[in-house]
Design an enzyme around this catalytic site. Structure first.
Site, PDB file in Angstrom:
ATOM      1  N   TYR A  57       2.075   2.698   5.820  1.00  0.00           N
ATOM      2  CA  TYR A  57       2.327   2.868   4.392  1.00  0.00           C
ATOM      3  C   TYR A  57       0.982   3.047   3.708  1.00  0.00           C
ATOM      4  O   TYR A  57       0.013   2.363   4.038  1.00  0.00           O
ATOM      5  CB  TYR A  57       3.018   1.623   3.820  1.00  0.00           C
ATOM      6  CG  TYR A  57       3.112   1.608   2.314  1.00  0.00           C
ATOM      7  CD1 TYR A  57       4.247   2.081   1.656  1.00  0.00           C
ATOM      8  CD2 TYR A  57       2.059   1.123   1.531  1.00  0.00           C
ATOM      9  CE1 TYR A  57       4.326   2.076   0.270  1.00  0.00           C
ATOM     10  CE2 TYR A  57       2.131   1.121   0.141  1.00  0.00           C
ATOM     11  CZ  TYR A  57       3.265   1.598  -0.474  1.00  0.00           C
ATOM     12  OH  TYR A  57       3.346   1.603  -1.845  1.00  0.00           O
TER      13      TYR A  57
ATOM     14  N   GLU B  95       2.458   7.721  -3.422  1.00  0.00           N
ATOM     15  CA  GLU B  95       2.945   6.838  -2.366  1.00  0.00           C
ATOM     16  C   GLU B  95       3.347   7.679  -1.166  1.00  0.00           C
ATOM     17  O   GLU B  95       4.082   8.651  -1.311  1.00  0.00           O
ATOM     18  CB  GLU B  95       4.148   6.032  -2.874  1.00  0.00           C
ATOM     19  CG  GLU B  95       4.633   5.015  -1.854  1.00  0.00           C
ATOM     20  CD  GLU B  95       5.802   4.184  -2.376  1.00  0.00           C
ATOM     21  OE1 GLU B  95       5.645   2.973  -2.530  1.00  0.00           O
ATOM     22  OE2 GLU B  95       6.852   4.784  -2.643  1.00  0.00           O
TER      23      GLU B  95
END
Lengths: 390, 291
Positions: A109, A198
């Site tokens: 991530y 993101e």
């Protein structure tokens, strides 16, 4: 302002941030054509909507043949996708992204956001790729590394080393790849006035390369004036039509579930008015800030938008005039009753600049259904009573 | 006494000759604020509203001795204007303009801090010391002199709160609208410290909203350092998650920045937390009667 995954990946590509090859399409026929062009042998068919959680909602699927691409495109295109980030009604899928399958060894991530406390951008990374990062933060916060980057020095080598070692990468090639990836991504963030980027998941391939398998970007609305290429990416079909319409008239509107329409000047007072209604046992139907330059026309427009909502049983106009003059609002209310059929009680509380003149104007207009609120509490109480039919 | 500004404060206006700058500078002067000049590039040497216009802040400061600047320049030029003020030795910049890019404010605030310049805003109504000095766009007539300090992210809630306090028979020492953007200048914590030290202020009203954690930081500060009664309201208890409510910074992200969380922290810190802004006046009366 948010954009689609395929648009975020276009921006990534301009900056050399690695992404799988892909093509955005709006029909099943084009989906198959795109798959042929990409060559396969594995494709991912992805719904393009402005919300996360698409995979769990059935909007992202793997295809191993052109026939399968066709079948999946048929299924996903036109479906209404409900995810944890959409409303209960979900979002209609109007665009697909056909993408090359990637060789996934592990998932990470990576994001860049504004840290409001530190007042600088923050890089967040985790080995827990593909998970909802809020869950990771709640249950295993030690698995998230955070690296603030002061824009006056930019992304330095030490930031990169904190990232690579923080993710437990020991192979020098992999270290070099992740550092280069993050450095480019940070440049995208700064150059494009992004509010957040993101990538979840960020994948490591069998050869130790890092690729953005997903991409989500949001931008600072105040900076769109100097980012014309970003502003051009806006997809109005992804936004609430009433909110877009309201914005055109300088009104800031957010639809809610309740029964009392609200028209207020100033965002804080607008929220405070909703809270007061709620506290008195009523339910607000919307947030509506008429802004600092409210005119008779904008007020009339506000009424029109509020009244589109069939659930509205009363309207509470709460104005504390500073720059906004109460007499203008009063004229707007009169104008609105001429232009639109206002068939619910309207409770009006006007205070501040030119409040006395406004009271006189409203009194002389003799509008049926109009109830005067003496102050915020009194007005809210009367609105709640009116919505209940009292 | 009061905080930050008073009847002797010398103020210049950046964006002096523009429509907004002119209108509000005139209103401030009518209120009694010492506006001693303004800055508009290429209009240096002229006179506006009876005051001198300068090309640069540096010249304006050198000639007038101003310590405060009220900024009205368009959003795209706010960052530049703030840095110019800081570099010229201004002590406090009050930034009224709405819609300045966050990246610009980030750089400008870092630079201002380096030059020891305080900032208020952007996207705020400004600061007012009742019946002495108004630097901003608030309706001056509702602020009567008194002993209640007020800090608010929201403009209209500043007016609402001040009006209630005055209707209860009290008045305002200084009221500061700190703005609702993601990056702002002076925050609750710093202003609470100033009000605590100000003998004229007996009670503090603090109005916050959803988004960010400035109110949480303020709660921790109140617990440790504030002896004066604090009345607090947090707007947005009924706001849905993930939606920006008018102010760029007013957004609940995930489970952070909610009204409930902030109200609980303030309550635990000993503040009187009201659930509706309609109750601010009464709560202040109660707090003042105990003193």
């Amino acid at each position: 302002m948010n954009i689609h995954e395929y648009q975020a990946k276009q921006i990534f590509a301009q900056y050399g941030v690695p992404t799988p090859k892909g093509i955005m399409v709006e029909s099943v026929r084009d989906a198959v054509k795109a798959a042929e062009e990409l060559g396969g042998p594995v494709w991912v068919v992805k719904a393009q909507i402005h919300a996360g959680g698409r995979g769990l909602g059935g909007g992202v699927k793997l295809a191993r043949s052109l026939e399968e691409v066709e079948k999946l495109a048929n299924e996903i295109l036109g479906m209404t996708l409900v995810t944890h980030q959409t409303t209960a009604e979900g979002k209609l899928v109007q665009k697909l992204y056909i993408e090359d399958g990637a060789d996934i060894k592990s998932e990470f991530y990576l994001s860049v956001v504004l840290d409001r406390k530190l007042e600088m951008p923050l890089i967040m990374a985790s080995t827990e790729g593909g998970m909802n990062i809020e869950d990771v933060a709640e249950h295993t916060p030690e698995k998230i590394i955070t690296i603030p980057v002061d824009p006056s020095i930019g992304f330095q080598g030490f930031h990169g080393r904190q990232l690579a070692f923080g993710l437990g990468l020991t192979d020098p090639v992999e270290q070099k790849n992740i550092i280069s990836f993050a450095q480019k991504l940070f440049k995208v963030y700064m150059d494009k006035d992004a509010e957040m980027i993101e990538i979840n998941p960020l994948v490591k391939t069998g050869t130790g390369e890092f690729i953005a398998l997903d991409g989500k970007m949001g931008f600072d609305n105040s900076a769109l004036g100097r980012q014309p290429d970003i502003a051009a990416m806006r997809d109005l079909t992804e936004e609430n039509a009433d909110e877009v319409e309201a914005a055109r008239y300088g009104l800031s509107y957010v639809a809610l579930d309740g029964e009392i329409g609200c028209m207020v000047n100033g965002a804080g007072l607008a929220m405070g008015t909703m809270d007061t209604i709620n506290h008195m046992g009523g339910t607000p139907a919307n947030f509506l800030d008429v802004g600092g330059s409210a005119s008779a026309e904008t007020v009339a427009k506000g009424f029109e938008i509020i009244l589109k909502n069939p659930k509205v049983k009363a309207i509470f106009v709460n104005i504390f005039g500073g720059i906004v003059r109460c007499d203008r609002i009063a004229n707007g209310i009169i104008e609105a009753t001429k232009l639109t059929d206002v068939n619910v009680p309207v409770i009006v509380r006007l205070d501040g600049t030119n409040a006395l003149e406004a009271a006189e104007i409203l009194k002389n207009a003799n509008i049926a259904n109009l109830i005067v609120g003496n102050d915020l509490g009194d007005g809210a109480a009367k609105a709640v009573a009116a919505a209940k039919g009292n | 006494m009061s905080i930050l500004v008073n009847k002797d404060t010398k103020v210049i206006v950046q964006g002096f000759t523009g429509k907004e700058g002119s209108f509000h500078a005139e209103q401030c002067m009518a209120y009694g604020t010492k506006i001693v000049g303004g800055v508009t590039p290429n209009k240096g040497g002229t006179t506006h509203l009876g005051q001198p216009v300068f090309n640069t802040v540096k010249e304006a400061v050198a000639t007038t001795g101003a310590t405060v600047s009220m900024i009205f320049v368009p959003p795209a030029f706010v960052g530049d204007a703030v840095m110019e003020a800081a570099e010229a030795g201004i002590e406090l910049a009050v930034i009224i303009t709405e819609g300045a890019p966050v990246k610009d404010m980030q750089a400008a605030k870092a630079f201002a801090t380096k030059h020891n310049m305080k900032t208020i805003g952007p996207n705020c109504p400004g600061i007012i010391t009742a019946q002495e000095c108004k630097i901003g766009i608030m309706p001056g007539m509702i602020f009567k002199k008194g002993n209640v300090g007020l800090i608010s992210k929201s403009g209209t809630l500043t007016y609402e709160g001040a009006n209630q306090v005055c209707n209860e028979g009290f008045g305002i020492s200084t009221a500061v609208g700190i703005g609702g953007d993601p990056i702002i200048g002076l925050s609750y914590k710093q202003l609470l410290a100033m009000f605590e030290a100000d003998p004229e202020t007996h009670c503090i009203v603090m109005i916050g909203e959803i988004g960010g954690d400035l109110e949480i930081q303020a709660a921790a500060y109140i617990k440790e350092n504030i002896t004066k009664p604090v009345v607090a309201f947090i707007a947005g208890q009924t706001a849905p998650k993930g939606k920006t409510m008018g102010h760029a910074g007013a957004i609940v992200s995930g489970s952070a920045g909610t009204a409930v969380e902030k109200m609980a922290a303030l309550e635990a810190a000993g503040a009187t937390v009201v659930v509706s802004p309609a109750e601010i006046g009464k709560a202040v009366t109660k707090a003042m009667s105990k003193l």
